[in-house]
Scaffold this active site. Structure first.
Site, mmCIF file in Angstrom:
data_model
loop_
_atom_site.group_PDB
_atom_site.id
_atom_site.type_symbol
_atom_site.label_atom_id
_atom_site.label_comp_id
_atom_site.label_asym_id
_atom_site.label_seq_id
_atom_site.Cartn_x
_atom_site.Cartn_y
_atom_site.Cartn_z
ATOM 1 N N THR A 237 0.823 -1.211 0.000
ATOM 2 C CA THR A 237 0.000 0.000 0.000
ATOM 3 C C THR A 237 0.855 1.257 0.000
ATOM 4 O OG1 THR A 237 -1.590 1.252 1.356
ATOM 5 C CG2 THR A 237 -0.082 -0.184 2.512
ATOM 6 N N ASP A 238 0.270 2.352 -0.474
ATOM 7 C CA ASP A 238 0.968 3.639 -0.411
ATOM 8 C C ASP A 238 1.036 4.186 1.011
ATOM 9 O OD1 ASP A 238 -1.729 4.273 -0.131
ATOM 10 O OD2 ASP A 238 -1.774 5.718 -1.778
ATOM 11 N N GLU A 239 0.258 3.617 1.929
ATOM 12 C CA GLU A 239 0.232 4.140 3.290
ATOM 13 C C GLU A 239 1.543 3.930 4.040
ATOM 14 O OE1 GLU A 239 -3.339 3.763 5.594
ATOM 15 O OE2 GLU A 239 -4.506 3.168 3.840
ATOM 16 N N TYR B 68 -1.948 -0.348 10.864
ATOM 17 C CA TYR B 68 -2.057 -1.027 9.574
ATOM 18 C C TYR B 68 -0.850 -0.718 8.701
ATOM 19 C CZ TYR B 68 -3.205 -1.432 4.635
ATOM 20 O OH TYR B 68 -3.153 -1.704 3.277
ATOM 21 N N LYS C 265 2.176 -3.282 7.313
ATOM 22 C CA LYS C 265 2.488 -3.482 5.906
ATOM 23 C C LYS C 265 3.931 -3.086 5.606
ATOM 24 C CE LYS C 265 0.287 -4.760 3.006
ATOM 25 N NZ LYS C 265 0.095 -6.162 2.507
#
Length: 359
Positions: free
Chosen positions: A134-136, A160, A164
Site C-alpha cells: 500500500t501507499d500508506e 495497519y 504493511k
C-alpha cells in the site's frame, strides 16, 4: 498452463485478480483464504463457477498447510494479497494486523523460500513472489509535496501501515539475503466491485441506498489517489510478466480527490441512476469526529511502472465510479448479506449510534 497460488483471493482486490486471471486466461488459480469478515460468501460463490480454480480454507501463517499446497500444485508464482487492511480496525485491534500482515507474511516467505530452493534452476529463474502492499507505508503528504515514489522513505502512521511496512521489509530481505525472486507493489486507494463496505466508496453507496447518513471524517478534505480495482489487477499481472525481481513498483490512478469530492460525486451518480422518493442524497452527508492519526494526503507517482512495464490505468475516475455504482445497484443481494447485526454494531462503534445500518 501457468499456475498461481493466490493468498487472500476471497477479499476485494484478490477476488478481482482471481476473476480476471480465470476469465482472461492468465492461468489456473489456487486461492488460499482464511475467510475473515471481509470474505463475502457471495464472492467465493462467484469464483467457484470458473474452471481451473481451487479454493482452500486456511491461513497463510499455517506453515504446514502452505508447504503442502506448494508441493501439491507447484505454482509458477505466489501472489500475496492476504492482509488485514482497514485502518480503523487496526486502531482498535493492532495485534490482529501484526499477526496476519507481519507474522503471516514471515511464515509464508519461509515456506516459499524452501519450495523455491528445491526447484530445478530453470524453474527457480522463472518463479516469482509478488507482494501486494500500500501507499500508506510512505506516510502523509503536504498539499504541495510531490507524490510518493519507490524511493520515498517509509513513515507509516497507523498500525495497519506499520504492519504493511514491516512485511515489505521482510520481502525485500528475502530477496537480498536468499535470492528469492520477489517483487513488491505499493498501490493507492482501490475501489470497484466486491469491496466490503467498511471502505469509503462502498460504505457510502450502501448507506445511501438505505437512506442512512453518509459519515465523513473531519472536514472531508483528506486527499487520496483513486484506482479502479481492475486496473490494479492488470498492473499486478504486468509486474508478474515483466517486472524485475527485487524491484518495487508503485501503482496509482493519477486521480487525487478529497473524500468530500468522492462522496459528492457518488451522490450525483445515485441521484441519476437510483432516485428514491423524497431523498436528496447530498442531504445525507454527515461530518463526524476525525479518526486518530488520519493521514492528510496520499498521491502516487506511477511513472516507473508506466515507463518500464508499459502499464497505465484504463479507467477514469468517472468511468470507474460509474461501473462501481452500477455493480452495487445490480447486486443488492450481495449488499444485503453484508448488513448484519455485527456490521451495524461496527458502524455504530466507529461513526456513532445514529449511523447503524438496518438489517
Amino acid at each position: 498452463m501457468i499456475k498461481f497460488l493466490v493468498t487472500g483471493g476471497g477479499g476485494f482486490i484478490g477476488a478481482n485478480f482471481v476473476r480476471l486471471a480465470l476469465t482472461e486466461g492468465w492461468g489456473a488459480v489456487l486461492n488460499l483464504d482464511k475467510m475473515t469478515y471481509a470474505c463475502h460468501p457471495g464472492t467465493l460463490a462467484m469464483l467457484r463457477r470458473y474452471p481451473n480454480y481451487q479454493f482452500v480454507h486456511g491461513d497463510v501463517g499455517d506453515r504446514a498447510l502452505v508447504a503442502d499446497l506448494l508441493q501439491t500444485i507447484q505454482p509458477d508464482a505466489v501472489i500475496h494479497f492476504a492482509a488485514e487492511s482497514h485502518v480503523d480496525r487496526s486502531i482498535n485491534s493492532p495485534q490482529d494486523f501484526i499477526q496476519t500482515n507481519v507474522v503471516g507474511t514471515a511464515n509464508l516467505l519461509e515456506e516459499v523460500k524452501a519450495y523455491w530452493q528445491q526447484r530445478p534452476s530453470r524453474e527457480q529463474d522463472t518463479f516469482r513472489f509478488i507482494h501486494i502492499s500500500t501507499d500508506e507505508v510512505y506516510g502523509s503528504l503536504g498539499p504541495t509535496d510531490p507524490p510518493f515514489r519507490e524511493n520515498t522513505p517509509y513513515a507509516p502512521n497507523s498500525p495497519y501501515a506499520a504492519s504493511k511496512a514491516a512485511s515489505d521489509h521482510l520481502v525485500r530481505a528475502y530477496h537480498h539475503t536468499y535470492g528469492l525472486p520477489t517483487l513488491t507493489t505499493n498501490c493507492s486507494n482501490n475501489y470497484g466491485p466486491y469491496q466490503f463496505p467498511e471502505k469509503l466508496i462502498p460504505l457510502m453507496i450502501c448507506q445511501a441506498l438505505a437512506q442512512q447518513p453518509l459519515p465523513i471524517y473531519g472536514d472531508g478534505q483528506n486527499v487520496r489517489d483513486w484506482l479502479y480495482v481492475e486496473d490494479h489487477c492488470r498492473a499486478v499481472y504486468r509486474v508478474w510478466q515483466k517486472g524485475q525481481p527485487g524491484q518495487t513498483y508503485n501503482i496509482g490512478g493519477n486521480c487525487e480527490k478529497t473524500n468530500l469530492e468522492v462522496v459528492q460525486t457518488l451522490c450525483d451518480l445515485l441521484q441519476t441512476r437510483y432516485p428514491q422518493p423524497n431523498v436528496n442524497y447530498h442531504s445525507l452527508i454527515t461530518f463526524v469526529g476525525d479518526r486518530p492519526g488520519h493521514d492528510r494526503r496520499y498521491a502516487i507517482d506511477a511513472s516507473k511502472i508506466q515507463q518500464e512495464l508499459g502499464w497505465q490505468p484504463q479507467e477514469t475516475f468517472t468511468s470507474g465510479l460509474t461501473k462501481t455504482v452500477e455493480w452495487y445497484l445490480s447486486h443488492q443481494d450481495w449488499v444485503q448479506a453484508v448488513r448484519t447485526a455485527d456490521y451495524s454494531a461496527w458502524l455504530a462503534s466507529h461513526y456513532g449510534s445514529t449511523l447503524s445500518a438496518p438489517h
